[in-house]
Design a protein around this motif. Structure first.
Motif, PDB file in Angstrom:
ATOM      1  N   ILE A 219      45.697-138.930 -15.572  1.00  0.00           N
ATOM      2  CA  ILE A 219      46.700-139.077 -16.967  1.00  0.00           C
ATOM      3  C   ILE A 219      46.690-137.702 -17.505  1.00  0.00           C
ATOM      4  CG2 ILE A 219      46.757-140.242 -19.121  1.00  0.00           C
ATOM      5  CD1 ILE A 219      47.186-142.246 -16.904  1.00  0.00           C
ATOM      6  N   ARG A 220      47.989-137.290 -17.797  1.00  0.00           N
ATOM      7  CA  ARG A 220      48.043-135.957 -18.536  1.00  0.00           C
ATOM      8  C   ARG A 220      47.819-136.153 -20.056  1.00  0.00           C
ATOM      9  NH1 ARG A 220      53.899-134.407 -16.019  1.00  0.00           N
ATOM     10  NH2 ARG A 220      53.878-136.638 -16.301  1.00  0.00           N
ATOM     11  N   ALA A 221      47.208-135.347 -20.799  1.00  0.00           N
ATOM     12  CA  ALA A 221      47.246-135.376 -22.071  1.00  0.00           C
ATOM     13  C   ALA A 221      47.375-134.292 -22.818  1.00  0.00           C
ATOM     14  CB  ALA A 221      45.878-136.182 -22.470  1.00  0.00           C
ATOM     15  N   THR A 222      47.738-134.409 -24.313  1.00  0.00           N
ATOM     16  CA  THR A 222      47.614-133.215 -25.032  1.00  0.00           C
ATOM     17  C   THR A 222      46.906-133.334 -26.006  1.00  0.00           C
ATOM     18  OG1 THR A 222      50.147-133.077 -24.596  1.00  0.00           O
ATOM     19  CG2 THR A 222      49.464-131.980 -26.682  1.00  0.00           C
ATOM     20  N   VAL A 223      45.973-132.059 -26.313  1.00  0.00           N
ATOM     21  CA  VAL A 223      44.982-131.921 -27.418  1.00  0.00           C
ATOM     22  C   VAL A 223      45.626-132.093 -28.628  1.00  0.00           C
ATOM     23  CG1 VAL A 223      43.210-130.665 -28.351  1.00  0.00           C
ATOM     24  CG2 VAL A 223      43.544-130.903 -25.939  1.00  0.00           C
TER      25      VAL A 223
END
Length: 452
Positions: A432-436
């Protein structure tokens, strides 16, 4: 006599295997799951006023006696230079090596009488130190309803009012302006002819009050709150929504406690009932239990650490403070990857691990792997959906080099190999790609959570 944690670990061979395959189910809040629906209930603490029942899911450890404060000072990283009656604080304890055991809310109820409230991990440690050390203290434990003897009521009712209309509702209930109270300050009110104690705090940045008193008064207070709350749009909040509230305030409720190795821990595990060990879930896998340990700094508790007194783990924690530290952040999951994981449930082949809403934790301790450019950069803790932000997020501890908002990372969801926990079905891991993003994620919560 119940089996000890030490014996349970010895039978399996190591704590990681025991925790990953523990047969305990994920912890639930033993109150009504939904009064309306969890989406509307989540919105209530942002838009009107929410009533949440805390009476059943937390444990109280009442600590009293001439040495009660000394015990708390010896086991807590917090400063106790000034801690008067009618004050409260987030109590944090570490082991001898400076790794986090847990946190709870500490109430100073009266002279030499304290109430430590929260998950039982840190409560157990404080009680062990008190019982095995040279302290003139007594303990009274009021377990949560899942662990309490059937048919026995809690000692206290505990209700939480949160939201922009909470102050107005409190003033209607008490018939007078609410006196200014600092964050985590306590006050006493009269409601429906009954004396009520309160704690001033916030959840997701909104104004809030935690009301508590003898269990026998609870029904009367609840009825008064519901009646007075009608004009303010009061919403009853059930277990599903309540369990997700921490995602907005960025509190990690149950990090794995650092109790499985180090000084004094064999004795502690022999004292601790095996039933309170919990379960470990997630994609991060190591045979070394120490790789799951955290410092208070990894969870953003540095502001609470005070080296103005001696306490268990002080020297080690000073070394951690001087070393490179992880940063607590919010990870915003990529919507397409989240949808693909859920879509796999209706596609041919082995699906991804089921992602529950609003909270997706499937063990007491959720620890998922986070990478960037193929390299491990941290771990993800609690995860779930925030209706108020229309975002699926997780709270994470990330290397400072990757903690800048906007940084792209990849979270691995699911276990390989699949463990034997009851909440784990056959599944495959997915990325799962995620953004901080900042923690708390909500701008309102970041700017107002500790406002007076």
């Amino acid at each position: 006599m119940s089996a000890s944690a030490f014996d349970a670990i010895a039978r399996v061979g190591n704590p990681v295997d025991l925790l990953r395959n523990a047969q305990s189910k994920p912890t639930i809040f033993p109150v009504t799951p939904e009064f309306s629906n969890w989406r509307s209930e989540q919105r209530s603490w942002r838009e009107s006023v929410a009533l949440l029942d805390q009476s059943h899911h937390m444990t109280d450890l009442f600590i009293s006696g001439p040495d009660a404060l000394r015990l708390l000072s010896d086991t807590g990283v917090n400063s106790f230079a000034r801690f008067p009656v009618d004050a409260a604080k987030q109590f944090i304890a570490v082991n001898h090596e400076g790794y986090l055991i847990g946190d709870a809310i500490l109430f100073h109820l009266e002279e030499q009488v304290f109430d430590l409230v929260g998950w039982y991990m840190v409560l157990d440690w404080v009680q062990f130190i008190g019982e095995t050390g040279d302290y003139d203290v007594t303990f009274e434990r009021d377990a949560n309803t899942l662990m309490r003897e059937p048919g026995v009521n809690p000692v206290f009712y505990r209700y939480e009012l949160q939201g922009p209309h909470a102050l107005a509702l409190m003033e209607k209930l008490t018939g007078a302006p609410v006196p200014p109270t600092k964050f985590f300050g306590m006050a006493t009110f009269e409601i429906a002819g009954v004396t009520v104690r309160s704690l001033r705090h916030g959840m997701a940045g909104q104004p809030g009050f935690e009301l508590f008193g003898p269990w026998a008064d609870g029904a009367r207070i609840r009825e008064a709150i519901i009646a007075a709350g009608e004009e303010f749009g009061l919403v009853l909040v059930g277990a599903k929504a309540y369990s997700s509230a921490n995602l907005e305030s960025a509190w990690v409720p149950s990090p794995l406690p650092a109790i499985f190795s180090g000084e004094q821990m064999d004795d502690y595990l022999a004292w601790l009932p095996a039933a309170r060990l919990g379960s470990l879930a997630g994609s991060f896998v190591s045979g070394r239990i120490e790789d799951y340990y955290l410092t208070p700094y990894d969870l953003g508790y540095g502001r609470s650490v005070a080296f103005d007194h001696d306490f268990i783990g002080r020297a080690a924690l000073e070394a951690h403070a001087a070393a490179e530290q992880r940063v607590k952040v919010t990870l915003v999951w990529n919507a397409d990857d989240l949808a693909a994981a859920q879509r796999s449930l209706v596609e041919d082949g082995l699906p991804a691990k089921y992602i529950d809403f609003p909270k997706a934790r499937y063990g007491l301790y959720q620890v998922d792997r986070v990478r960037a450019d193929g390299v491990d950069v941290g771990i993800s803790h609690d995860c779930g959906y925030i209706t108020n932000e229309q975002a699926f997020v997780s709270l994470a501890s990330i290397a400072a080099s990757h903690a800048e908002p906007g940084t792209e990372v990849v979270l691995t969801w699911g276990e390989e190999p699949n463990s034997a926990k009851p909440a784990v079905e056959r599944h495959r891991q997915v990325e799962i790609r995620a953004t901080v993003a900042p923690a708390p994620y909500s701008r309102f919560a970041r700017e107002n959570y500790r406002a007076g």
